[in-house]
Design a protein around this motif. Structure first.
Motif, short mmCIF file in Angstrom:
data_model
loop_
_atom_site.label_atom_id
_atom_site.label_comp_id
_atom_site.label_asym_id
_atom_site.label_seq_id
_atom_site.Cartn_x
_atom_site.Cartn_y
_atom_site.Cartn_z
N LYS A 5 -13.59 -20.87 14.32
CA LYS A 5 -14.73 -21.49 13.63
C LYS A 5 -15.22 -20.59 12.52
CE LYS A 5 -16.58 -24.94 16.73
NZ LYS A 5 -17.81 -25.65 17.10
N GLY A 6 -15.57 -21.23 11.40
CA GLY A 6 -16.09 -20.48 10.27
C GLY A 6 -16.08 -21.34 9.02
N ALA A 7 -16.55 -20.76 7.94
CA ALA A 7 -16.60 -21.48 6.66
C ALA A 7 -15.23 -21.48 5.99
CB ALA A 7 -17.64 -20.82 5.75
N CYS A 8 -15.09 -22.35 4.99
CA CYS A 8 -13.86 -22.34 4.20
C CYS A 8 -14.21 -22.28 2.72
CB CYS A 8 -13.01 -23.58 4.48
SG CYS A 8 -13.48 -25.07 3.58
N ILE A 9 -13.27 -21.78 1.94
CA ILE A 9 -13.39 -21.77 0.48
C ILE A 9 -12.19 -22.51 -0.09
CG2 ILE A 9 -13.28 -20.36 -1.62
CD1 ILE A 9 -14.84 -18.19 -0.21
N ILE A 10 -12.45 -23.39 -1.06
CA ILE A 10 -11.41 -24.06 -1.81
C ILE A 10 -11.52 -23.61 -3.27
CG2 ILE A 10 -12.93 -26.10 -1.77
CD1 ILE A 10 -9.20 -26.22 -2.65
N GLY A 11 -10.43 -23.16 -3.83
CA GLY A 11 -10.42 -22.73 -5.23
C GLY A 11 -9.28 -23.38 -5.98
N ARG A 39 -18.79 -24.73 7.11
CA ARG A 39 -19.34 -24.86 5.77
C ARG A 39 -18.19 -24.94 4.78
NH1 ARG A 39 -23.65 -20.52 3.13
NH2 ARG A 39 -24.77 -22.00 1.77
N VAL A 40 -18.32 -25.79 3.77
CA VAL A 40 -17.27 -25.93 2.77
C VAL A 40 -17.79 -25.43 1.43
CG1 VAL A 40 -15.69 -27.53 1.61
CG2 VAL A 40 -16.36 -27.94 4.01
N LEU A 41 -17.14 -24.39 0.93
CA LEU A 41 -17.56 -23.76 -0.32
C LEU A 41 -16.48 -23.94 -1.39
CD1 LEU A 41 -18.85 -20.39 1.20
CD2 LEU A 41 -20.16 -22.50 0.78
N GLY A 42 -16.92 -24.22 -2.61
CA GLY A 42 -16.00 -24.34 -3.73
C GLY A 42 -16.13 -23.14 -4.65
N ALA A 43 -15.03 -22.48 -4.95
CA ALA A 43 -15.07 -21.30 -5.81
C ALA A 43 -15.15 -21.71 -7.28
CB ALA A 43 -13.82 -20.44 -5.57
N LYS A 103 -19.31 -12.01 4.26
CA LYS A 103 -20.69 -12.41 3.94
C LYS A 103 -20.94 -13.86 4.34
CE LYS A 103 -23.88 -12.97 0.02
NZ LYS A 103 -24.09 -12.73 -1.43
N TYR A 104 -19.98 -14.73 4.08
CA TYR A 104 -20.16 -16.15 4.37
C TYR A 104 -19.38 -16.61 5.61
CZ TYR A 104 -22.17 -16.32 -0.32
OH TYR A 104 -22.95 -16.10 -1.44
N ASP A 105 -18.83 -15.65 6.35
CA ASP A 105 -18.03 -15.95 7.54
C ASP A 105 -16.90 -16.94 7.19
OD1 ASP A 105 -17.19 -15.79 10.19
OD2 ASP A 105 -18.42 -17.52 10.79
#
Length: 414
Positions: A5-11, A39-43, A103-105
């Motif tokens: 479990k944790g956040a993801c980044i899409i770039g 959490r879904v983060l976009g770079a 920082k954002y796991d």
């Protein structure tokens, strides 16, 4: 399943395509629906957004606007051409990436791009394994050049191929209006691989296309080129030529006069000016009226004639990447395994190690190019034709495309 479990980044990285956002949507939508991804983060602008801590909270976007990404060209999150150093030589960027991940796991990282982007993905993956930080890293393919190793074809290529073939057909019609002679030379993208220029043959196959096609897979000979053009022109009073921007002489030097004009962030020559250059030479040699046309950026942003097959497969690539990562897979790129038996096309997603994808270029097989090197054979047509099928279902407002309008809300630390 090894639950993580944790956040993801899409770039997104590299040159954009008409369907790159369909892949991003595949990642974003599937990640938002996943119980394992918190959490879904976009770079913003690819890996630079990670390094600069500029990340968008994709969970705050309107669902309807996100859905429009499927039909919105170019890179909605912003792109970059940033080359990470060898971590053995300089690990500064990698330490910063790890810092941001902690920082954002961030436990999932998806990078949507071509050859150089897969290199970036591979380097980050290997570094995270080395330092013992558990993060599942997946490459989501993209490139109109269609030169990624390990996959039947790449999302983005089919729509560009369809645009090129359609445009060539339209130009052919225009070039044959008058009863006066004319030579038309169309310059098409493709530095080392000729998949795009070869796609102009679809127009010829349909009855309105180039008489001659030159790819970078064979050495270019100016004398033979002029002889080819003269032969067609003298016979019909017209001649239409498609040339890849990356055609080169036997010694490897590019024919393009712009070969030394600049390089991108990865040291690749930025090519251009070839059509104009060849047009001047042909005009001097034949005395004919000659037009040089450079399709340039149009071929990678022309979403109005996108292939629905391409859009659907691009979405599938992003969706597959998330599903595979959540199930425990890492260090892979989504690839396509396809069959075209008896004219029946079938495409399935598969996974390939990043090691065999990064920095390897897939080129048009020599046997798919004719002996003279000025056209392609039927196997090329059979390969591309299924990929361009399907009309885009893109919505419109006031007869114009309705593209996604993202809020791009920057993250705050939770």
């Amino acid at each position: 399943m090894n639950e993580l479990k944790g956040a993801c980044i899409i770039g997104q990285s590299g040159g954009p395509t008409a369907v790159i956002n369909a892949s991003a949507l595949g990642v974003i939508r599937t990640a938002l629906d996943s119980e394992s991804i918190t959490r879904v983060l976009g770079a913003a602008h690819g890996i630079k957004g990670v390094l600069e801590d500029r990340l968008y909270d994709m969970g705050q976007e309107d669902a309807a606007e996100l859905d429009l990404l499927k039909y919105t060209p170019s890179s909605a999150l912003g792109s970059c051409r940033y080359k990470l150093a060898d971590p053995e030589q300089d690990d500064t960027d990698y330490k910063r990436i790890l810092e941001i991940f902690k920082k954002y796991d961030v436990r999932y990282f998806f990078y949507n791009g071509g050859n150089d982007s897969m290199d970036t993905c591979n380097k980050i993956s290997k570094y995270m394994q080395k330092v013992g930080y558990e993060c599942r890293i997946m490459g989501v393919p993209k490139t109109i050049d269609n030169d990624l190793n390990g996959t039947d074809h790449c999302p983005g290529f089919a729509s560009a191929a369809k645009f090129i073939a359609t445009t060539c057909m339209e130009v052919h019609r225009d070039a044959h209006v008058y009863d006066t002679g004319m030579v038309t030379i169309i310059e098409i993208m493709g530095r080392h691989a000729g998949w795009l220029a070869g796609s102009a043959a679809l127009a010829t196959w349909a009855g309105y296309g180039p008489d001659l096609i030159y790819l970078p897979e064979t050495d270019f000979n100016m004398d033979e080129f002029l002889a080819d053009v003269k032969a067609v022109y003298e016979k019909t009073g017209k001649c239409m030529v498609a040339v890849s921007e990356g055609i080169h002489y036997a010694d490897g030097t590019f024919v393009s006069e712009a070969k030394t004009s600049a390089t991108d962030g990865f040291g690749h020559a930025q090519l251009g000016g070839l059509a104009s250059m060849l047009a001047e030479i042909v005009k001097k040699e034949t005395g004919a009226k000659v037009r040089g046309i450079e399709l340039s950026l149009l071929q990678r942003c022309g979403s109005h004639v996108a292939s629905q097959t391409d859009i659907d497969e691009a979405f599938m690539a992003g969706k597959t990447a998330v599903e595979a990562a959540v199930s425990g897979v890492t260090d892979k790129m989504v690839a396509f395994k396809c069959s075209r038996d008896n004219g029946a096309y079938k495409c399935e997603a598969s996974l390939e190690p990043l090691d065999i994808v990064a920095n390897f270029e897939k080129k048009v097989p020599r046997e798919w190019i004719n002996a003279r090197g000025n056209g392609v054979e039927q196997p090329f047509i059979d390969y591309v034709l299924p990929l361009i099928q399907g009309e885009t279902k893109a919505p419109k407002e006031n007869a114009l495309p309705r593209f996604a309008k993202l809020k791009k809300v920057l993250t705050i630390e939770m």
